[in-house]
Design an enzyme around this catalytic site. Sequence first.
Site, PDB file in Angstrom:
ATOM      1  N   ASP A 169       0.735  -1.301  -0.104  1.00 49.47           N
ATOM      2  CA  ASP A 169      -0.117   0.047  -0.022  1.00 49.47           C
ATOM      3  C   ASP A 169       0.907   1.203   0.029  1.00 49.47           C
ATOM      4  OD1 ASP A 169      -2.694   1.250   0.274  1.00 49.47           O
ATOM      5  OD2 ASP A 169      -1.954   1.882   2.197  1.00 49.47           O
ATOM      6  N   MET A 209      -7.491   5.524   3.128  1.00 46.80           N
ATOM      7  CA  MET A 209      -7.598   6.739   2.269  1.00 46.80           C
ATOM      8  C   MET A 209      -6.475   6.988   1.356  1.00 46.80           C
ATOM      9  SD  MET A 209     -10.954   7.757   2.841  1.00 46.80           S
ATOM     10  CE  MET A 209     -10.723   9.334   1.981  1.00 46.80           C
ATOM     11  N   ARG A 210      -5.349   6.184   1.490  1.00 54.95           N
ATOM     12  CA  ARG A 210      -4.203   6.577   0.841  1.00 54.95           C
ATOM     13  C   ARG A 210      -4.508   6.348  -0.763  1.00 54.95           C
ATOM     14  NH1 ARG A 210      -0.569   3.799   3.473  1.00 54.95           N
ATOM     15  NH2 ARG A 210       0.318   5.543   4.340  1.00 54.95           N
ATOM     16  N   ALA A 211      -5.307   5.330  -1.007  1.00 52.48           N
ATOM     17  CA  ALA A 211      -5.671   5.302  -2.464  1.00 52.48           C
ATOM     18  C   ALA A 211      -6.182   6.340  -3.124  1.00 52.48           C
ATOM     19  CB  ALA A 211      -6.679   3.941  -2.534  1.00 52.48           C
TER      20      ALA A 211
END
Length: 711
Positions: A193, A274-276
Amino acid sequence: MSTPFPFTAVVGQDDLRLALLLNAVSPAVGGVLVRGEKGTAKSTAVRALSALMPQVDVVPGCRFSCAPDAPDPACPDGPHEVGPGVPRPARMVELPVGASEDRLVGALDIERALSEGVKAFEPGLLADAHRGLLYVDEVNLLHDHLVDLLLDAAAMGASYVEREGVSVRHAARFLLVGTMNPEEGELRPQLLDRFGLTVEVAASREPDQRVEVVRRRLAYDDDPEGFATRWADEESDVRARIVAARKLLPSVRLGDGALLQIAATCAAFEVDGMRADIVMARTATALAAWAGRTDVLAEDVRQAALLALPHRRRRNPFDAPGLDEDKLDETLEEFAGDEDGSGAPEGLDDTDGTDGSGDSGDSDGSGDDDPDPDGPGGGGGRPPQDGPDDGGVDGGDGSGEVPTQGEAPANESENGRAPSPGAGEQSPVRAAEPFRTKVLSVPGLGEGAAGRRSRARTEHGRTTGARRPRGALTKLHLAATVQAAAPHQRARGRSGPGLVVRRDDLRQATREGREGNLVLFVVDASGSMAARQRMSAVKGAVLSLLLDAYQRRDKVGLVTFRGSAAEVALPPTSSVDAAAVRLESLPTGGRTPLAAGLLRAHEVLRVERLRDPARRPLVVLVTDGRATGGPEPVALAGRAARLFAADKVASVVVDCESGLVRLGLAGQLAGELGGTAVTLDELRADSIAGLVRDVQSSSRGNSQGNSRKAA
């Protein structure tokens, strides 16, 4: 240094080239993880990108590449005054797989720190890569603690070095690129990720494209400088386009419509965190800048999803990375905005090219007749969809092939009863659902590769003692060092507050942590074991241990025996994807060459001991103890088993014998192995992982009990 292969001369690999170029335009995207088979130009493309990176201005004499207009206030070589800088090419720094922690983050001179109070700091690779490109080949083979340090620095833009209360911080902002072959093991999900984008690459199956690859490579090998000269114009065009896109990037508008599509896409594919969303937004913005636009369009969002989401939607290692493009298109259409530049679909701008690769139309060739020698590309971040002739994972020894219908005669009972020994081969059975396993451990204290399973002496863990350093000091034992230096202070003429420390006084801390092991399954796949529900349970247990091994950084192997021979169905590996394919195709039936299975397993361990002598093995033999076929099969099996006892290999025998009358052959075999035996009922109740927890080195009590039973 030899002339690098030109970036624009790379044939195909459109997604790989696009992902690299987007990070060159906007390093905030977060780097690229390139997954693919060997020989697919992964390293070539990454090394070629460094020649396209714009030059950087640095403070003269600064070892940490501080920007002259905004120097790092905490720079160890500072403070620096704002002023003119010196231009130099952006660096590409390679991190070797076997690098030490000190080589990565830098090292402090502990002796000077203790005696003089001076922070004498030797920069590491993170400092060298600041404002450049850091390339990690085979990133999946790096030790976990190195990967943690690397990705933490990439996320925070700074590197911290802490040694016994002495700390140094310096800026470390770089474009991170990692390459890996999934057959050699996976990265942990939380580490996956942290890479902004991921790309799956594979060799083209088009003969014309393969011919072009060979032609260009041979031309480069014959005359690297001349080949690079022929591609100089294309290289210059792409370099100028990167500079222009960087200047345009702050002006790109990410409208509410595009943001809604990004959020809806991430929600639809159920990605964690929320990184995506953030990475998709940055990628879509970089795509617009690369195309020379100031508005983010729907196709930018779509391409960003194909690059940023595949590796984030894996729920477990058995899931193949990738996206359902039909579902993606439906989501984007459902949340499409108005036709005002807020995310509405439009045709691709002419400046973006027709192949979406991020290169100009002639970047892949120089006057060739073929208008698109690079082919259709790799599908926007999707893993390649192999055809029915692919055969799954390449096994090398052919052990992973699924038998044909002719090899599986209709002697298999529908009610799951096993055929008699010596019967023909049955078709493979599906594995039972994998489950969470208990912790496995090998007895004693090892010194193997860092992992999360058995006790071992490691570089990281709780401190258990001190010793004189062998080579460079890495972990100082402060109390032991002071204790060694204290008696000599008067003789050394100590007069100030500092402690007079000599090299001989330094003590290295010894630490105890966890190591990874090799769990080798030796599975009886003969006719006497071929009850479908039994083999399904065994396969499910092996898959469960593979999942556990993935999490604990182990290797797992599988040897099967049936008919007249044994084979390595799964060479020792950490790749759960390869393991799942092999196990699904494992057939059963035939006689029981037990001795052959044990000898093949012993040979696997011998080879692995040469490759990795510090990794300790654990053998799990799944059998009913029967041995048929060949002269004196029982005696041969006993002699083969005693080889494991002589090598003191920890072992467990899973007794799969069933019925009212039991011969106890598996218990006798466990005694020959010097291991312990458990029943099939225990296998089903506690799972196969529970069988091997805390195995005693010699299994004294069980071995004595088995001997009495045999007598």
